[in-house]
Scaffold this motif. Structure first.
Motif, PDB file in Angstrom:
ATOM      1  N   ALA A  40      24.559 -74.145  27.000  1.00 53.59           N
ATOM      2  CA  ALA A  40      24.548 -75.512  26.473  1.00 53.59           C
ATOM      3  C   ALA A  40      25.317 -75.441  25.234  1.00 53.59           C
ATOM      4  CB  ALA A  40      23.155 -76.271  26.476  1.00 53.59           C
ATOM      5  N   PRO A  41      26.084 -76.549  24.817  1.00 53.58           N
ATOM      6  CA  PRO A  41      26.721 -76.639  23.524  1.00 53.58           C
ATOM      7  C   PRO A  41      25.535 -76.395  22.198  1.00 53.58           C
ATOM      8  CG  PRO A  41      27.335 -78.323  24.743  1.00 53.58           C
ATOM      9  CD  PRO A  41      26.190 -77.711  25.568  1.00 53.58           C
ATOM     10  N   GLY A  42      25.977 -75.381  21.562  1.00 53.08           N
ATOM     11  CA  GLY A  42      25.149 -75.210  20.437  1.00 53.08           C
ATOM     12  C   GLY A  42      23.915 -74.200  20.282  1.00 53.08           C
ATOM     13  N   LYS A  43      23.805 -74.136  21.856  1.00 55.26           N
ATOM     14  CA  LYS A  43      22.793 -73.011  22.205  1.00 55.26           C
ATOM     15  C   LYS A  43      23.042 -71.706  22.555  1.00 55.26           C
ATOM     16  CE  LYS A  43      19.409 -76.802  23.400  1.00 55.26           C
ATOM     17  NZ  LYS A  43      18.598 -77.334  24.427  1.00 55.26           N
ATOM     18  N   GLU A  44      22.159 -70.649  22.575  1.00 53.86           N
ATOM     19  CA  GLU A  44      22.504 -69.221  23.027  1.00 53.86           C
ATOM     20  C   GLU A  44      22.457 -69.379  24.649  1.00 53.86           C
ATOM     21  OE1 GLU A  44      20.542 -66.745  19.698  1.00 53.86           O
ATOM     22  OE2 GLU A  44      19.977 -66.320  21.398  1.00 53.86           O
ATOM     23  N   ARG A  45      23.216 -68.414  25.249  1.00 52.72           N
ATOM     24  CA  ARG A  45      23.480 -68.141  26.729  1.00 52.72           C
ATOM     25  C   ARG A  45      21.915 -67.821  27.202  1.00 52.72           C
ATOM     26  NH1 ARG A  45      28.264 -64.705  27.799  1.00 52.72           N
ATOM     27  NH2 ARG A  45      27.050 -63.131  26.778  1.00 52.72           N
ATOM     28  N   GLU A  46      21.773 -68.093  28.420  1.00 52.88           N
ATOM     29  CA  GLU A  46      20.329 -68.092  28.753  1.00 52.88           C
ATOM     30  C   GLU A  46      20.643 -67.554  30.130  1.00 52.88           C
ATOM     31  OE1 GLU A  46      15.854 -70.454  29.671  1.00 52.88           O
ATOM     32  OE2 GLU A  46      17.976 -71.516  29.655  1.00 52.88           O
ATOM     33  N   ARG A  47      19.951 -66.610  30.568  1.00 49.15           N
ATOM     34  CA  ARG A  47      19.837 -65.988  32.085  1.00 49.15           C
ATOM     35  C   ARG A  47      18.854 -66.854  32.840  1.00 49.15           C
ATOM     36  NH1 ARG A  47      20.673 -60.415  33.688  1.00 49.15           N
ATOM     37  NH2 ARG A  47      20.340 -59.965  31.827  1.00 49.15           N
ATOM     38  N   VAL A  48      19.135 -67.551  33.457  1.00 50.26           N
ATOM     39  CA  VAL A  48      18.433 -68.695  34.617  1.00 50.26           C
ATOM     40  C   VAL A  48      17.608 -67.891  35.642  1.00 50.26           C
ATOM     41  CG1 VAL A  48      18.467 -70.565  36.028  1.00 50.26           C
ATOM     42  CG2 VAL A  48      20.168 -70.428  33.887  1.00 50.26           C
ATOM     43  N   ALA A  49      18.463 -66.895  36.444  1.00 49.54           N
ATOM     44  CA  ALA A  49      17.938 -66.583  37.537  1.00 49.54           C
ATOM     45  C   ALA A  49      18.647 -65.343  37.860  1.00 49.54           C
ATOM     46  CB  ALA A  49      17.628 -67.583  38.744  1.00 49.54           C
ATOM     47  N   GLU A  50      17.970 -64.377  38.514  1.00 52.24           N
ATOM     48  CA  GLU A  50      18.556 -63.149  39.086  1.00 52.24           C
ATOM     49  C   GLU A  50      17.897 -62.508  40.199  1.00 52.24           C
ATOM     50  OE1 GLU A  50      19.022 -59.909  36.463  1.00 52.24           O
ATOM     51  OE2 GLU A  50      16.876 -60.625  35.351  1.00 52.24           O
ATOM     52  N   PHE A  51      18.730 -61.814  40.834  1.00 51.85           N
ATOM     53  CA  PHE A  51      18.301 -60.690  41.856  1.00 51.85           C
ATOM     54  C   PHE A  51      18.182 -59.216  41.187  1.00 51.85           C
ATOM     55  CE2 PHE A  51      17.391 -62.941  45.546  1.00 51.85           C
ATOM     56  CZ  PHE A  51      18.301 -63.788  45.869  1.00 51.85           C
ATOM     57  N   ASP A  52      17.013 -58.823  41.050  1.00 50.03           N
ATOM     58  CA  ASP A  52      16.840 -57.623  40.134  1.00 50.03           C
ATOM     59  C   ASP A  52      17.219 -56.372  41.255  1.00 50.03           C
ATOM     60  OD1 ASP A  52      13.140 -57.143  40.387  1.00 50.03           O
ATOM     61  OD2 ASP A  52      14.804 -56.520  42.014  1.00 50.03           O
ATOM     62  N   SER A  53      17.300 -54.897  40.696  1.00 51.77           N
ATOM     63  CA  SER A  53      17.841 -53.976  41.286  1.00 51.77           C
ATOM     64  C   SER A  53      17.314 -53.690  42.877  1.00 51.77           C
ATOM     65  CB  SER A  53      17.641 -52.722  40.524  1.00 51.77           C
ATOM     66  OG  SER A  53      16.306 -52.632  40.187  1.00 51.77           O
ATOM     67  N   GLU A  88      17.560 -81.080  29.782  1.00 51.04           N
ATOM     68  CA  GLU A  88      17.496 -79.764  28.988  1.00 51.04           C
ATOM     69  C   GLU A  88      18.316 -78.834  29.919  1.00 51.04           C
ATOM     70  OE1 GLU A  88      14.284 -81.774  27.271  1.00 51.04           O
ATOM     71  OE2 GLU A  88      14.565 -80.874  29.439  1.00 51.04           O
ATOM     72  N   ASP A  89      18.486 -79.165  31.146  1.00 52.53           N
ATOM     73  CA  ASP A  89      19.277 -78.329  32.106  1.00 52.53           C
ATOM     74  C   ASP A  89      20.784 -78.598  32.088  1.00 52.53           C
ATOM     75  OD1 ASP A  89      16.561 -78.839  34.626  1.00 52.53           O
ATOM     76  OD2 ASP A  89      16.701 -77.383  33.371  1.00 52.53           O
ATOM     77  N   THR A  90      21.256 -79.486  31.213  1.00 51.27           N
ATOM     78  CA  THR A  90      22.682 -79.702  31.043  1.00 51.27           C
ATOM     79  C   THR A  90      23.223 -78.598  30.427  1.00 51.27           C
ATOM     80  OG1 THR A  90      22.154 -82.144  30.907  1.00 51.27           O
ATOM     81  CG2 THR A  90      24.233 -81.186  29.826  1.00 51.27           C
ATOM     82  N   ALA A  91      24.475 -77.929  31.124  1.00 51.44           N
ATOM     83  CA  ALA A  91      25.014 -76.991  30.379  1.00 51.44           C
ATOM     84  C   ALA A  91      26.087 -76.517  31.462  1.00 51.44           C
ATOM     85  CB  ALA A  91      23.848 -75.687  30.479  1.00 51.44           C
ATOM     86  N   MET A  92      26.911 -75.418  31.054  1.00 57.14           N
ATOM     87  CA  MET A  92      27.725 -74.709  32.043  1.00 57.14           C
ATOM     88  C   MET A  92      26.979 -73.639  32.464  1.00 57.14           C
ATOM     89  SD  MET A  92      30.946 -74.860  32.940  1.00 57.14           S
ATOM     90  CE  MET A  92      32.046 -75.416  31.548  1.00 57.14           C
ATOM     91  N   TYR A  93      27.347 -73.552  33.804  1.00 53.67           N
ATOM     92  CA  TYR A  93      26.546 -72.423  34.761  1.00 53.67           C
ATOM     93  C   TYR A  93      27.382 -71.472  35.019  1.00 53.67           C
ATOM     94  CZ  TYR A  93      22.251 -74.976  34.635  1.00 53.67           C
ATOM     95  OH  TYR A  93      21.137 -75.761  34.073  1.00 53.67           O
ATOM     96  N   TYR A  94      27.196 -70.055  34.864  1.00 53.10           N
ATOM     97  CA  TYR A  94      28.016 -69.185  35.336  1.00 53.10           C
ATOM     98  C   TYR A  94      27.263 -68.109  36.319  1.00 53.10           C
ATOM     99  CZ  TYR A  94      30.521 -70.472  31.050  1.00 53.10           C
ATOM    100  OH  TYR A  94      31.178 -71.026  29.994  1.00 53.10           O
ATOM    101  N   CYS A  95      28.086 -67.690  37.174  1.00 52.28           N
ATOM    102  CA  CYS A  95      27.728 -66.791  38.236  1.00 52.28           C
ATOM    103  C   CYS A  95      28.100 -65.542  37.832  1.00 52.28           C
ATOM    104  CB  CYS A  95      28.230 -66.956  39.629  1.00 52.28           C
ATOM    105  SG  CYS A  95      27.930 -65.743  40.688  1.00 52.28           S
TER     106      CYS A  95
END
Length: 127
Positions: A40-53, A88-95
């Protein structure tokens, strides 16, 4: 290396649902560790969800119970389903994708950096 293209972003009302789509250029099942990040603007990048190893889904505390990730092997597609969205979920989302590799000495899988990134898709939550 795999190419990633996100789609599905847009405007959604608070409390609503949205599904983001990440189209990969090749099969990522068992070969890449897939994840969704957001910024989100002015915020740090956050890992939202992932598949682990090992292929287990992991979620940030901020989205636990509301977001779900899934992988559809047949068409190389990775999803982020978002329920009960909040402002708070407003942001650019990246895969992203990291190479999943097996270490013959440790006999364990790991997800090797760096992340490969898509261009992102914008999600805007309105009240």
């Amino acid at each position: 290396q795999v190419q990633l293209v996100e789609s599905g972003g847009g405007s959604v009302q608070s409390g609503g649902s949205l599904t983001l789509v990440c189209a990969a250029s090749q099969d990522t099942y068992n070969t890449y560790c897939m994840a969704w990040f957001r910024q989100a603007p002015g915020k740090e990048r956050e890992r939202v969800a992932e598949f682990d190893s090992l292929g287990a889904p992991l979620y940030a505390d901020s989205v636990q119970g509301r977001f779900t990730i899934s992988l559809y092997k047949a068409n190389y597609t990775f999803y982020l389903h978002m329920d009960s969205v909040q402002s708070e979920d407003t942001a650019m989302y990246y895969c992203t994708a990291r190479v999943r590799e097996y270490n013959v000495y440790t006999r364990a899988y790991s997800c090797r950096e760096p992340n490969l990134w898509g261009r992102g898709t914008q999600v805007t939550v309105s009240s």
